[in-house]
Write a protein that holds these residues in place. Structure first.
Motif, PDB file in Angstrom:
ATOM      1  N   TYR A  24      39.235   1.979  13.719  1.00 51.09           N
ATOM      2  CA  TYR A  24      38.022   2.559  13.155  1.00 51.09           C
ATOM      3  C   TYR A  24      36.832   1.600  13.223  1.00 51.09           C
ATOM      4  N   ARG A  25      35.665   2.171  13.338  1.00 53.31           N
ATOM      5  CA  ARG A  25      34.403   1.432  13.273  1.00 53.31           C
ATOM      6  C   ARG A  25      33.607   2.006  12.111  1.00 53.31           C
ATOM      7  N   VAL A  26      33.134   1.131  11.230  1.00 57.53           N
ATOM      8  CA  VAL A  26      32.282   1.521  10.110  1.00 57.53           C
ATOM      9  C   VAL A  26      30.857   1.128  10.487  1.00 57.53           C
ATOM     10  N   ILE A  27      29.981   2.122  10.557  1.00 53.32           N
ATOM     11  CA  ILE A  27      28.588   1.910  10.943  1.00 53.32           C
ATOM     12  C   ILE A  27      27.733   2.060   9.685  1.00 53.32           C
ATOM     13  N   TYR A  28      26.822   1.108   9.478  1.00 53.82           N
ATOM     14  CA  TYR A  28      26.020   1.148   8.256  1.00 53.82           C
ATOM     15  C   TYR A  28      24.567   0.783   8.538  1.00 53.82           C
ATOM     16  N   SER A  29      23.695   1.292   7.669  1.00 53.52           N
ATOM     17  CA  SER A  29      22.270   0.972   7.750  1.00 53.52           C
ATOM     18  C   SER A  29      21.643   1.238   6.393  1.00 53.52           C
ATOM     19  N   VAL A  30      20.438   0.717   6.229  1.00 52.58           N
ATOM     20  CA  VAL A  30      19.631   0.993   5.042  1.00 52.58           C
ATOM     21  C   VAL A  30      18.249   1.362   5.562  1.00 52.58           C
ATOM     22  N   PHE A  31      17.700   2.481   5.080  1.00 52.66           N
ATOM     23  CA  PHE A  31      16.389   2.908   5.555  1.00 52.66           C
ATOM     24  C   PHE A  31      15.573   3.504   4.419  1.00 52.66           C
ATOM     25  N   ASN A  32      14.259   3.422   4.560  1.00 49.31           N
ATOM     26  CA  ASN A  32      13.346   3.968   3.564  1.00 49.31           C
ATOM     27  C   ASN A  32      13.492   5.485   3.516  1.00 49.31           C
ATOM     28  N   SER A  33      13.471   6.039   2.324  1.00 49.58           N
ATOM     29  CA  SER A  33      13.682   7.480   2.141  1.00 49.58           C
ATOM     30  C   SER A  33      12.601   8.328   2.806  1.00 49.58           C
ATOM     31  N   GLU A  34      11.422   7.752   3.044  1.00 47.27           N
ATOM     32  CA  GLU A  34      10.348   8.529   3.663  1.00 47.27           C
ATOM     33  C   GLU A  34      10.595   8.792   5.148  1.00 47.27           C
ATOM     34  N   PHE A  35      11.615   8.180   5.723  1.00 41.31           N
ATOM     35  CA  PHE A  35      11.976   8.484   7.114  1.00 41.31           C
ATOM     36  C   PHE A  35      12.625   9.864   7.232  1.00 41.31           C
ATOM     37  N   ILE A  36      13.130  10.367   6.115  1.00 43.88           N
ATOM     38  CA  ILE A  36      13.749  11.695   6.124  1.00 43.88           C
ATOM     39  C   ILE A  36      12.647  12.740   6.081  1.00 43.88           C
ATOM     40  N   LYS A  37      12.740  13.719   6.944  1.00 49.54           N
ATOM     41  CA  LYS A  37      11.748  14.797   6.969  1.00 49.54           C
ATOM     42  C   LYS A  37      11.823  15.575   5.650  1.00 49.54           C
ATOM     43  N   PRO A  38      10.670  16.027   5.137  1.00 51.92           N
ATOM     44  CA  PRO A  38      10.655  16.734   3.851  1.00 51.92           C
ATOM     45  C   PRO A  38      11.612  17.928   3.794  1.00 51.92           C
TER      46      PRO A  38
END
Length: 150
Positions: free
Chosen positions: A37-51
């Motif tokens: 298995y590969r665990v992929i992770y990230s952290v991103f600002n919530s405003e990157f998500i479209k409304p």
């Protein structure tokens, strides 16, 4: 004159070495491998998500909010995320810790997990996430990110 040229060459070499080290330091690890298995992770600002997507999944968007995103895939041919269980914490530099509560998101065949998080501008956080992989084994990933309000 030779000493001046030698000093200038030394300074130039030091700048080149520092530049090369800085470029290497920019590489940010975004996955861990555990057996098949590969665990992929990230952290991103919530405003990157479209409304409209945020509304569909009831996700809050703001400059001081981010999401920790984790998915588990098979290393060989793993195009879509697999179901898992996970929990974790985010800890700042003065050791204040807050829990991460992951929600499962399913879009077609894709499965991934998001945990909402509030942060201060230019806050550095260490993330510790415990995962139960599809094979039943429990693993831990740890990573650090500096978050900025954009």
């Amino acid at each position: 004159m030779k000493r001046i040229l030698a000093a200038a060459a030394t300074v130039a070499l030091l700048f080149w070495a520092a530049s090369a080290a800085a470029q290497e330091a920019k590489i940010i690890k975004s996955h861990e491998d555990f057996g098949d298995y590969r665990v992929i992770y990230s952290v991103f600002n919530s405003e990157f998500i479209k409304p409209e997507i945020a509304q569909t999944y009831q996700l809050a968007r703001a400059k001081d909010r981010a999401f920790v995103n984790v998915s588990v895939v098979e290393k060989v041919g793993g195009k879509h995320g697999l179901s898992s269980e996970m929990s974790g914490t985010a800890t700042n530099l003065i050791q204040q810790s807050r829990p991460l509560k992951f929600m499962e998101i399913r879009e077609g065949d894709a499965v991934y997990y998001l945990a909402p998080l509030r942060f201060e501008d230019e806050e550095t956080l260490t993330f510790n996430i415990e995962l139960k992989l599809p094979n039943g084994k429990t693993e831990t990933i740890s990573f650090r990110r500096k978050l900025e309000k954009e």
